[in-house]
Motif scaffolding. Structure first.
Motif, PDB file in Angstrom:
ATOM      1  N   ALA A 429       4.289   1.081  -6.307  1.00  0.00           N
ATOM      2  CA  ALA A 429       4.533   2.057  -5.239  1.00  0.00           C
ATOM      3  C   ALA A 429       4.778   3.455  -5.774  1.00  0.00           C
ATOM      4  N   ASP A 430       5.163   3.555  -7.039  1.00  0.00           N
ATOM      5  CA  ASP A 430       5.494   4.864  -7.617  1.00  0.00           C
ATOM      6  C   ASP A 430       4.398   5.417  -8.513  1.00  0.00           C
ATOM      7  N   ARG A 431       3.261   4.762  -8.592  1.00  0.00           N
ATOM      8  CA  ARG A 431       2.234   5.168  -9.551  1.00  0.00           C
ATOM      9  C   ARG A 431       1.577   6.512  -9.221  1.00  0.00           C
ATOM     10  N   GLU A 432       1.613   6.919  -8.001  1.00  0.00           N
ATOM     11  CA  GLU A 432       1.108   8.252  -7.654  1.00  0.00           C
ATOM     12  C   GLU A 432       2.242   9.265  -7.587  1.00  0.00           C
ATOM     13  N   ARG A 433       3.395   8.809  -7.121  1.00  0.00           N
ATOM     14  CA  ARG A 433       4.530   9.717  -6.980  1.00  0.00           C
ATOM     15  C   ARG A 433       5.020  10.232  -8.326  1.00  0.00           C
ATOM     16  N   VAL A 434       4.738   9.454  -9.403  1.00  0.00           N
ATOM     17  CA  VAL A 434       5.211   9.861 -10.715  1.00  0.00           C
ATOM     18  C   VAL A 434       4.546  11.159 -11.184  1.00  0.00           C
ATOM     19  N   ARG A 440      11.651  11.940  -9.118  1.00  0.00           N
ATOM     20  CA  ARG A 440      12.739  11.129  -9.682  1.00  0.00           C
ATOM     21  C   ARG A 440      12.531   9.687  -9.252  1.00  0.00           C
ATOM     22  N   LEU A 441      12.414   8.805 -10.280  1.00  0.00           N
ATOM     23  CA  LEU A 441      12.285   7.381  -9.987  1.00  0.00           C
ATOM     24  C   LEU A 441      13.649   6.724 -10.177  1.00  0.00           C
ATOM     25  N   ASP A 442      13.644   5.482 -10.562  1.00  0.00           N
ATOM     26  CA  ASP A 442      14.934   4.804 -10.761  1.00  0.00           C
ATOM     27  C   ASP A 442      15.572   5.273 -12.063  1.00  0.00           C
ATOM     28  N   SER A 469      -9.764  12.547 -14.864  1.00  0.00           N
ATOM     29  CA  SER A 469      -8.699  11.998 -14.025  1.00  0.00           C
ATOM     30  C   SER A 469      -7.629  11.398 -14.918  1.00  0.00           C
ATOM     31  N   LEU A 470      -6.453  11.196 -14.331  1.00  0.00           N
ATOM     32  CA  LEU A 470      -5.329  10.558 -15.022  1.00  0.00           C
ATOM     33  C   LEU A 470      -4.613   9.665 -14.019  1.00  0.00           C
ATOM     34  N   ARG A 471      -4.495   8.368 -14.366  1.00  0.00           N
ATOM     35  CA  ARG A 471      -3.877   7.404 -13.451  1.00  0.00           C
ATOM     36  C   ARG A 471      -2.974   6.449 -14.244  1.00  0.00           C
ATOM     37  N   VAL A 472      -2.098   5.800 -13.478  1.00  0.00           N
ATOM     38  CA  VAL A 472      -1.299   4.691 -14.021  1.00  0.00           C
ATOM     39  C   VAL A 472      -2.007   3.401 -13.653  1.00  0.00           C
ATOM     40  N   GLU A 473      -2.344   2.605 -14.649  1.00  0.00           N
ATOM     41  CA  GLU A 473      -3.061   1.350 -14.401  1.00  0.00           C
ATOM     42  C   GLU A 473      -2.220   0.155 -14.825  1.00  0.00           C
TER      43      GLU A 473
END
Length: 489
Positions: A429-434, A440-442, A469-473
């Motif tokens: 759920a946080d992979r784009e918000r990061v 701020r995450l946990d 592009s740059l993503r969290v996978e």
């Protein structure tokens, strides 16, 4: 701009059209008038020359035995102006109208004594009517002349006759030897003058009308052409700092005005983007700089309030950390808001990875490993791509437990850069918000290790600017960030 020239584009266009059309019509009028006049004059001269030749032929035929009757039809028109002169200079016969039009008329001279039998001349003569009631205009006429040899005396006597033809008044007597006569015939310009006058009258009416119509057409055409410009102007007048989302209307026509509207909208897009960047910069700066500044101020105030109990080296150390954090935040914010030119060079990511791993191998912390599958050349700026990798490594170093793995390889037309740490990872759920600014995450990935909160935002911005592009996978453990960049051909 001249004072007499109108400021309005529409009025200026109409005035220019009127002046241009008036000039064109005036030149056309003059040219057409001269062309018609010259053509009619040449035609009148040719016709007069033919009539003069008939007069000479009539004298020859009459001298060969046909008698005065051969002269009956020599002059085809009763309004012809002619004069026949003997070698002595005395007039033989002349048109009756000649002396009416010029009471002081002096006969034209005879041909020179040495003139050949085919002698011809074109000269001019001016008739001065004086107070004649029906003809007051002084006019210069073209006069054609030629000689006729061996004319019988009975076709000459008596001298000084005035008539409308050549034979009227002849007595038929004369024993003198044949004489040479000089025949003169005036070129009558009445047809030329009448047609030219008709042309002038016609153009006097139609030329101003055509100029007026041209001006009206230019007025309405310019108004229609400038209507989209006025719409663009009105819309631009409504654009303000709080209404940067407005756009000017684009005409359906694909002309220059439509291109102007498209360019204007493109400019407004850039202006809105710059304004949004400025607002984000101000908001982010005011939000993020407040905390370290407050901490720095509080520490200094406490130390100054109790200087005898303050541990000044420790105060200086904490203050230095806060200042360094302020510097990082400010540099990152400026980097995000700066306009970076399009990449022009080529960079081998394998070399960039090798340099960064070698630099961090001597530092305490997690172990760095790299896997490079051959050259990985991409179009880009070395400093920017080094900044991208550095931010990814800094982010991984803050959250890794023991190791960080960096791999570079080619996949089709792309170069794939992966940074994998063995930390707590990032929730789906946080992979784009990061990648949001100051996200701020946990507590596991909080900014408690000196980060500015802008590292991943900057890294993605650099990747996008380089066409990637740059993503969290997904990964079995930890966070796996994957940057994909176009491969150099």
């Amino acid at each position: 701009m001249s004072k007499w020239w109108p400021v309005s584009v529409r009025r200026g266009t109409a005035l220019a059209a009127v002046l241009l059309s008036a000039s064109v019509f005036a030149l056309g009028w003059f040219g057409m008038r001269e062309f018609v006049r010259l053509q009619l004059s040449h035609s009148a001269i040719a016709s007069t020359q033919q009539q003069l030749d008939r007069m000479a032929d009539a004298y020859r035929v009459a001298s060969l035995g046909a008698g005065p009757t051969a002269l009956t039809s020599a002059v085809s028109s009763g309004s012809a102006l002619f004069e026949v002169i003997s070698d002595s200079g005395r007039p033989v016969v002349a048109s009756k109208e000649l002396r009416q039009w010029d009471p002081q008329w002096t006969p034209l001279p005879p041909a020179p004594a040495s003139a050949p039998s085919d002698w011809k001349i074109s000269t001019t003569a001016t008739l001065r009517p004086g107070k004649h009631p029906d003809w007051r205009e002084y006019r210069t006429y073209t006069v054609l002349g030629r000689v006729v040899d061996d004319v019988s005396a009975d076709l000459i006597e008596p001298l000084g006759r005035e008539a409308t033809d050549l034979h009227t008044g002849l007595t038929g007597a004369g024993d003198a030897k044949p004489q040479r006569l000089t025949l003169y015939l005036f070129v009558i310009p009445w047809d030329t003058l009448r047609i030219v006058s008709t042309l002038d009258d016609t153009l006097t009416f139609f030329a101003p009308l055509a100029v007026l119509l041209t001006g009206l057409v230019a007025w309405f055409t310019a108004g229609r052409a400038l209507r989209p410009v006025e719409a663009i102007r009105r819309e631009l007048a409504e654009v303000s700092g709080s209404q940067l989302g407005r756009r000017v209307p684009v005409p359906r026509s694909r002309d220059e005005i439509a291109k102007l509207a498209e360019t204007t909208n493109t400019t407004l897009d850039r202006l809105e983007h710059a304004h949004d960047q400025q607002e984000r910069f101000v908001a982010d700066a005011s939000h993020e700089l407040r905390s370290p500044l407050a901490s720095l101020r509080a520490g200094l105030e406490v130390a100054l309030a109790h200087p005898d109990r303050a541990d000044w080296p420790e105060v200086a150390q904490r203050s230095l950390l806060d200042v360094q954090r302020l510097q990082r935040i400010t540099a990152d914010l400026l980097q995000l808001t700066a306009e970076v030119p399009a990449p022009t060079g080529h960079v081998d990511l394998a070399d960039v990875v090798a340099e960064q791993i070698a630099e961090r191998a001597l530092q305490p912390g997690p172990v760095f490993r790299s896997y490079v599958d051959g050259p990985a050349v991409v179009p880009g700026e070395p400093v920017q791509l080094e900044r991208l990798l550095r931010n990814l490594l800094d982010n991984a170093a803050r959250h890794a437990e023991s190791s960080i793995t960096v791999s570079v390889g080619a996949s089709g037309g792309e170069v794939v850069l992966e940074v994998l740490d063995d930390g707590p990872g990032i929730a789906v759920a946080d992979r784009e918000r990061v990648f949001d600014r100051f996200a701020r995450l946990d507590d596991a990935r909080a900014r408690d290790a000196g980060g500015s909160g802008l590292g991943l935002t900057l890294a993605r911005d650099i990747a996008v600017r380089h066409g990637g592009s740059l993503r969290v996978e997904d990964s079995p453990r930890g966070a796996r960030l994957v940057a994909r960049l176009p491969r150099s051909s």
